[in-house]
Design an enzyme around this catalytic site. Structure first.
Site, PDB file in Angstrom:
ATOM      1  N   ASP A 103      36.541  38.503  34.809  1.00  0.00           N
ATOM      2  CA  ASP A 103      36.170  38.939  33.467  1.00  0.00           C
ATOM      3  C   ASP A 103      36.696  38.000  32.391  1.00  0.00           C
ATOM      4  O   ASP A 103      37.790  37.458  32.504  1.00  0.00           O
ATOM      5  CB  ASP A 103      36.718  40.345  33.189  1.00  0.00           C
TER       6      ASP A 103
ATOM      7  N   MET B 162      47.201  45.025  27.005  1.00  0.00           N
ATOM      8  CA  MET B 162      47.292  44.038  28.071  1.00  0.00           C
ATOM      9  C   MET B 162      46.402  42.819  27.849  1.00  0.00           C
ATOM     10  O   MET B 162      46.815  41.681  28.092  1.00  0.00           O
ATOM     11  CB  MET B 162      46.961  44.700  29.413  1.00  0.00           C
TER      12      MET B 162
ATOM     13  N   ARG C 194      38.402  37.245  40.343  1.00  0.00           N
ATOM     14  CA  ARG C 194      39.858  37.267  40.201  1.00  0.00           C
ATOM     15  C   ARG C 194      40.548  37.581  41.527  1.00  0.00           C
ATOM     16  O   ARG C 194      41.626  37.070  41.832  1.00  0.00           O
ATOM     17  CB  ARG C 194      40.229  38.332  39.156  1.00  0.00           C
TER      18      ARG C 194
ATOM     19  N   ASP D 280      41.451  49.485  32.163  1.00  0.00           N
ATOM     20  CA  ASP D 280      40.025  49.426  32.461  1.00  0.00           C
ATOM     21  C   ASP D 280      39.231  50.571  31.847  1.00  0.00           C
ATOM     22  O   ASP D 280      38.003  50.505  31.769  1.00  0.00           O
ATOM     23  CB  ASP D 280      39.803  49.422  33.981  1.00  0.00           C
TER      24      ASP D 280
ATOM     25  N   LYS E 205      37.152  49.646  43.705  1.00  0.00           N
ATOM     26  CA  LYS E 205      37.001  48.191  43.690  1.00  0.00           C
ATOM     27  C   LYS E 205      38.338  47.487  43.912  1.00  0.00           C
ATOM     28  O   LYS E 205      38.458  46.598  44.760  1.00  0.00           O
ATOM     29  CB  LYS E 205      36.388  47.758  42.362  1.00  0.00           C
ATOM     30  N   ASN E 206      39.358  47.879  43.129  1.00  0.00           N
ATOM     31  CA  ASN E 206      40.634  47.160  43.189  1.00  0.00           C
ATOM     32  C   ASN E 206      41.330  47.324  44.535  1.00  0.00           C
ATOM     33  O   ASN E 206      41.909  46.365  45.072  1.00  0.00           O
ATOM     34  CB  ASN E 206      41.545  47.637  42.059  1.00  0.00           C
TER      35      ASN E 206
END
Length: 437
Positions: free
Chosen positions: A121, A343, A97, A321, A22-23
């Site tokens: 998110d 984080m 995002r 994640d 995804k990223n």
């Protein structure tokens, strides 16, 4: 909003192919805006966030052709930069995002961009400082419109290379600055840059397009700007590390036998070792991961016999994640573990739902939770759940699959944002899961 109905407590079995990352996909899709030539990208996952970004690209004027499953050709030849001023873009831009990463490419190529505060998110404050500070150092003027809540970025002539010391190793911030710097005049140095495999992949793609990037894989990136970038005949997205971790966690907590195929072991970092610290057996079979069925897994203690602490850190540390998934896995382990989410300040709040399901968890503060494993002696109970974000959503789904009884998960669009056809793939392994509207 859709829901999942899950009958838990079943052991699963079979093989699964992880989706594209995804990223990386979100970064690479933004990179197509840097050139007017064609790029072909393979292994793009069909997930909510990617679909949203692809719609933004189409509305901007990017030509998009689907060649096959996960295989697309893009060409950003006729860009309508005024689309960014429309209500439609502001709605799309606020929903994910990743939309912030169109700023660097469009600013570098067209000299201006307006971008709303991006969504995504609900996991606490997620600052944009890394993006905005970096682009400002490269020569952009930045104006924030308070009423409409969007940023207007402009340059007079060209972006100018600069030394940029990042306060945090932001992945999306690093990607944005790298993309902008490829077309800046002179040399840009980025120190404390994120160096995840996805950033490495982005840099390799940009170099194929004609960029001059050195230091790939380190936190010190040097970029010599070029006048223009070309296309790329083919780039393949890596397998998704977080999804691979999700399948490992699912196999462990449901006592299942699962083989995850083509995982790109060299890009997994410490993820396999972290699950092994939880007592989970996994085997390397060429480029596959095999997880045998285990009735019990025991959390290892630290060298001084202290309770194990698992925390997130910039690459090559553990991705944040995966902490939600590790939290769920720990509920049925033998032993205890402290989960430290450094984080994000709200990501552990979903443990309230796990406690309702019968888990023994002490939420110490917004960043830390102590999990006392039940060792499968007391199973989780089915419950009515709500998915607050992608990673908590998949974690609650994993919990529901291991729980005794029936669970209902609402707001599953959050899960769909990051996981492709998750219910179909789970049924393929033998899960009892039904998608309802």
């Amino acid at each position: 909003m859709g829901t999942f109905k899950i009958k838990g407590g079943l052991s699963l079995k079979g093989e699964i192919q992880p989706q594209g990352a995804k990223n990386e996909s979100l970064q690479v899709l933004c990179a197509v805006l840097l050139t007017s030539e064609k790029l072909r990208i393979k292994n793009i996952p069909e997930i909510g966030d990617v679909k949203c970004l692809m719609q933004i690209l189409k509305d901007l004027g990017v030509f998009v052709k689907k060649n096959g499953i996960g295989d697309y050709t893009f060409q950003a030849k006729n860009i309508n930069i005024e689309y960014l001023n429309t209500k439609k873009f502001h709605e799309y831009g606020r929903s994910i995002r990743g939309s912030i990463m169109i700023a660097g490419p469009l600013l570098a190529r067209f000299g201006k961009v307006c971008i709303p505060i991006p969504g995504g998110d609900r996991i606490g404050r997620r600052r944009l400082d890394a993006h905005l500070t970096g682009l400002k150092l490269l020569g952009s003027n930045i104006h924030y419109h308070n009423e409409s809540k969007y940023f207007d970025l402009r340059i007079k002539n060209n972006l100018i290379g600069e030394y940029i010391l990042m306060e945090e190793a932001s992945i999306t911030g690093t990607a944005n600055i790298i993309m902008a710097a490829t077309l800046a005049k002179g040399k840009t140095t980025i120190y404390n840059a994120a160096c995840e495999p996805y950033i490495q992949q982005l840099c390799k793609l940009l170099n194929k397009m004609g960029a001059k990037i050195k230091g790939i894989g380190s936190n010190l990136i040097n970029i010599t700007g070029v006048k223009e970038l070309g296309g790329c005949p083919q780039h393949t997205i890596l397998p998704d590390i977080v999804e691979i971790g999700s399948w490992i966690g699912l196999a462990a907590i449901t006592c299942s036998e699962i083989r995850i195929k083509n995982v790109s072991w060299k890009n997994l970092g410490i993820v396999p070792k972290t699950f092994q610290k939880m007592g989970i057996k996994l085997e390397k079979e060429k480029d596959n991961i095999y997880i045998p069925s285990q009735k019990s897994y025991q959390i290892k203690k630290s060298f001084n016999n202290a309770i194990l602490t698992i925390s997130d850190a910039p690459w090559p540390g553990l991705t944040p994640d995966l902490l939600s998934i590790l939290t769920v896995v720990a509920t049925q382990a033998k032993g205890s573990v402290l989960i430290h989410q450094k984080m994000f300040e709200s990501r552990l709040f979903f443990v309230d739902k796990l406690i309702e399901m019968g888990a023994q968890i002490i939420l110490c503060d917004p960043h830390r939770a102590t999990v006392i494993g039940l060792n499968h002696q007391s199973t989780l109970r089915g419950a009515i759940l709500n998915s607050p974000d992608i990673r908590a959503g998949i974690s609650l789904l994993i919990a529901a699959l291991s729980a005794k009884g029936t669970s209902i998960i609402k707001n599953i669009e959050q899960i769909d944002r990051g996981y492709e056809n998750i219910d179909e793939r789970l049924r393929f392994l033998g899960a009892n899961i039904l998608r309802m509207k």
